[in-house]
Motif scaffolding. Sequence first.
Motif, PDB file in Angstrom:
ATOM      1  N   ASN A   4       5.855   3.991  -0.021  1.00  0.00           N
ATOM      2  CA  ASN A   4       5.904   2.567   0.312  1.00  0.00           C
ATOM      3  C   ASN A   4       7.145   2.222   1.134  1.00  0.00           C
ATOM      4  N   GLU A  53       5.378   7.599  -5.017  1.00  0.00           N
ATOM      5  CA  GLU A  53       4.688   6.384  -4.558  1.00  0.00           C
ATOM      6  C   GLU A  53       5.684   5.390  -3.967  1.00  0.00           C
ATOM      7  N   LYS A 112      10.829  -0.944  -3.150  1.00  0.00           N
ATOM      8  CA  LYS A 112      10.784  -1.752  -1.940  1.00  0.00           C
ATOM      9  C   LYS A 112      12.149  -1.727  -1.283  1.00  0.00           C
TER      10      LYS A 112
END
Length: 890
Positions: free
Chosen positions: A127, A123, A67
Motif C-alpha cells: 500500500n 500488505e 499509510k
Amino acid sequence: MDESVTAAPAPRQDTAAAEGPRYDFRSAEPKWQREWDARGCFRVADVPTDGKPKYYVLEMFPYPSGKIHMGHVRNYTLGDVVARYKRARGHAVLHPMGWDAFGLPAENAARERKVHPAKWTYENIANMRAELKRMGLSLDWEREFATCQPEYYRHQQKLFLDFLQAGLVERKESWVNWDPVDGTVLANEQVIDGRGWRSGALVEKKQLSQWFLSITKYAPELLSALDGMDRWPERVRLMQANWIGRSEGARLRFALTAPEAGLDQVEVYTTRPDTLYGMSFLAIAPEHPLAAAVAARDPKAAEFVAECRRMGTSEAAIETAEKFGYDTGLRVAHPFIEGATYPVWIANFVLMEYGTGAIFGCPAHDQRDLDFARKYGLSVTPVVLPPGADAASFTIGREAYVGPGTAFNSGFLDGLDVDAAKRAAIEALEARGVGEGVVNWRLRDWGVSRQRYWGCPIPVIHCESCGVVPVPDDQLPVTLPEDVTFDRPGNPLDHHPTWKHVACPSCGKPARRETDTFDTFVDSSWYFARYCSPKADVPMVRAAVDHWMPVDQYIGGIEHAILHLLYSRFFTRAMKDTGHVSVEEPFAGLFTQGMVTHESYRTAAGPNGTWLYPEEVEKRADGSAVQRGSGDPVIVGRVEAMSKSKRNTIDPGAIIAKYGADTARWFILSDNPPERDMEWTEAGVAGAYRFTQRVFRMAEALQSTPAGPPPGMFGPAARTLRGITHKTVAAVTEALEGFAFNVAVARLYELANAIGEAEKAAGESAGAEAQAGLTWARHEAITMLARLVAPMMPHLAEEMHARLRPEQGMVADLPWPEPDPALLVADSVTIAVQVMGKLRGTVTVPPDSPADAVIAAAEAEPNVAKALEGKRIVKRVHVPNRIVNFVVAG
RNA sequence: GCCCGCCUGGCGGAAUGGUAGACGCAGCGGACUUAAAAUCCGCAGCCGUGAGGCGUGGGGGUUCGAGUCCCCCGGCGGGCACCA
C-alpha cells in the motif's frame, strides 16, 4: 523508522478543476511516472562505468505502518528535489527506497487482529509503495528491499558473526531496563522519563544475559570524528557529543578499614580529585557488589537495596529526586590524610552503570553530595576558595560551590587553582599506587537482544558442552518460523515447540537456538550500505560500496539525532574493521527536517470535548469554526505535530487525489525553511494549486511559438524579462544548493510574475521586430521556469516542456540550465542615498559608475539636496553599486 | 540545574554589515459575470491629512551605516538530566 500510525478518514472529493485550458494532473502525473519508469531514468548500476561523479541521496526509510503520512511526504519531497537537481547537474544519482520492516507494531497487529506479522507488513508495504509511487519520486525501485526479508537479514546475521569474531560482540549479564507491558528489554535510550518509549509503561530493573555490541570501543573516534563533519547540523553533533559524554578525572581505590566478604577496597571515579580533602563519606550504588555483600549479612541493608530496586527508575524517584542512603557501618581510609576514615553508604543516587558505581562524597563542591550530607548530618568541609573570598569566613550553605578557585584546607594542594590541584592530586595518587588519571565515557555498550518474534534472529546456538556456538555460514540465514502464536505474553520463538531445538554445530549434541532477536535499530544501521548492491549474495559488494559510500546527503527527522545516527556511525566503523567497507562515516551530509503540524479541533461539548478531524470542521467567514453537518461550535486548538490522538492529521493520499502530487510537493517546499516545523493549511495548498494552473496556462499560451535562434533585436520589455529570467536561473540554483527551497519557490513566483508583466507589455509594445523579440523572451522565460521548477514539480515541468520544446525530449534528461553571464549584469543600478544613515532618496546610474559621478548625482537628488541644505558634508561614503552615505555636521 | 537554538507586518517568511518586510497566505478595493466560482488589475508595516516620524523581543555598544557583529536582560523552543 517512525512507528506512529496515521489514519484519517479520506476527505470528501472536491473537484478542484473547472473549465478552461487547465493542467490535468490526474492524467499527466501517471503518464510521466510511466514514462520515467519505462525509460529507466532513475536507475543506476551497482558499479557504474559511465565516469559520472556519483551522488548518493538517501531519506530515512519508512516503517511500514500502513499509510504514508505528511512527514514522509516532506521527507521524500526534500530528498527528491536534491536527487533530481544533482542528476541534472550531471551526477549519477543513487536514490533508493526500502522498508524498515521489523518491529513491534506488526506483533501487536498479530495479537489484536489475528493477522500474521509478515502478512500485515507486506500488505502495508504494498500500500505504501503505491502511495510513494504516486508522489513521482525519482527513485531506483529496483533496489527496494524490506529488512524482514531473509535475503536482507541473512547478511545482517553474517555481519554480526563477523563482529563476534572481531571481538566487537559481548554476552554480558547485566541489569537491564525491563518493559513489563511489552515484555522486552529496552536500551537506555529507549527509556524516556522512566517509561518505555513505546508502551509508556514504568520500566523495571532486571538482571539478564544479553548480547552487546561494543560501541564503547569506538567512543573516542565517534567523538573526535564529529569535528570534521561540517555538513551535519551543529546541534546534532553536539547532541551526539553530549551523549558520548567524555570526561577526564581519576580512578582511585579506597582501602576498607576491615575487609567485607573478601573485598578490601572500593574503587571510585571522580572528575574532582582536587576536592579529596573535602571528603565526608563514600557512597556506592545499590547494585554494587559491596552492597550485595553487606546485604547478605545485614537484613536492613538488604531491605534498603530491594527498596531502591523497586523505586529504580520509577516515577516517584524521578520526580522527587530525593536522596536516600543506608550507612553500612563500614569505613574507608583517606588516601592522603593519615588515620582519617569515612563511612560507606549505599545511596540511591549513585549509578552502577556509570564510572565504577561508587563515589566519594565532597558535599562542599557537589550539589548532590551536599543534599545527601545535609539530610544525614554528614560533615561539609569547603576546600576550594572562590576568587576574592576569605578563607576564614567562607562557608557553604544550601548551595555547593562548583566554580573556580584555589585549594585550601587541602594539605599539599593548598594554593593551587582547580586545574593544577587536579593534576597534583592525580600525581600523588599515582605515586602512591592507589589511583590514576583516566578518561571516562558516558556512552555504554549497545544491548541488542530483544525477546521478540518479529525481528532478525541472533545467529548463535547455546550448547551445554561447547557454550555459545556461532551458526556456521552455510547454515545462514536463521529464518523465523512462520507457525507462531501470539496468545500469551513473552517471546513466541521461545514458546515454539521445535524451532529452538537444534544440534550443536560443533559437537552435534542437542542444543538450543538463541531465541532473542535483534533490536530493530540494528536493521537500520547498515541498510544504506546494502542499497549499493541490494541483490548481492554477500552483505555488500566491495566495489559497489566503495563507489557509492558515503551517503552524500542523508535526510530525515531530528528524532533520530542520537540513536539511529550514532548506531549507524558505529556500525560503519565495525564494518570497516571487518573488511566490508572502506569508509568510516556513513553520512557525509545530514539534513534534519522539521515536523508537519496542523491546527487541532475539539467539540465544545463536554468537559474536554471530542477531537475532530480537519475534514469534520467548517471554517466560517468570521473566523469561527463549526462542525460540518451539525453546525455545533468547534474549539480551534493550537497548531501542533500531527498525531492520531489529536486527530489533526491530513492524509497525503487524499491531498494527492484532490490536488495532485506536484501541488503537495510545491506547498510543502514553499511554506518555510525545511529545517523548521511547517504548518499544513488548506489555503496554502490551494495557493500552490493556483500556481500550477497559472504557469501551465502561460506555457499553453506560448506553445505554438517557434523556439528558433534569438531574434536580432530586443526591446526594453524583452531585455528586462531576459535579465529576470537569467537572474532567476542563478538565484534558484543558489537557493537549491543551500537547501533554501522556500527561497527557490519565491524566485520562481517572481519569474512567473515577470512573465505576466511581459504579457501585458506585449499588447502595448510597438513594432513587429520588438514584438517578435518579446515573444521570444517570454518563451525563453516560461521554458526556463519549467526547467527550474522540475526538481520540485517534475510532472508539471514535463507537461509544460513537452509543449514548449518537444524536440528536446524530457526535462528529466536535460542538464540544469546555465544563466547567460552577460544577462546577469544590469543595465543600470539603483543606489540608495543616505544622509547620516537615513534613507533620503535613490539615484539610478550605469553599473560601476565612478564614485564622483554617483556622489554628484546623489547630491543633486531633490530630496537629498533638501536634507543636506544648510549642512556641512564632512564625509562622503560610496559603496559601488550599492549606497552613498553623507555624514554631515551643523 | 547544565548545554544549544530561536525571537522580523495579521500569518509563514526574505534580506554577502548597505533601500527591512522579497515571495506566498489571509485581507481590502476594482474589473469580468444575471450571480457566484475561477481569473485579471490595484492597495496594503505602524503612527500621521501631510511633510515626516517610528519600526526586526528589551537595553547598551562597535560602525559612515546593524535584523545581521559584541555585551547584558527577557521570552519561547529543544537536548541532556542524580553521569560524580
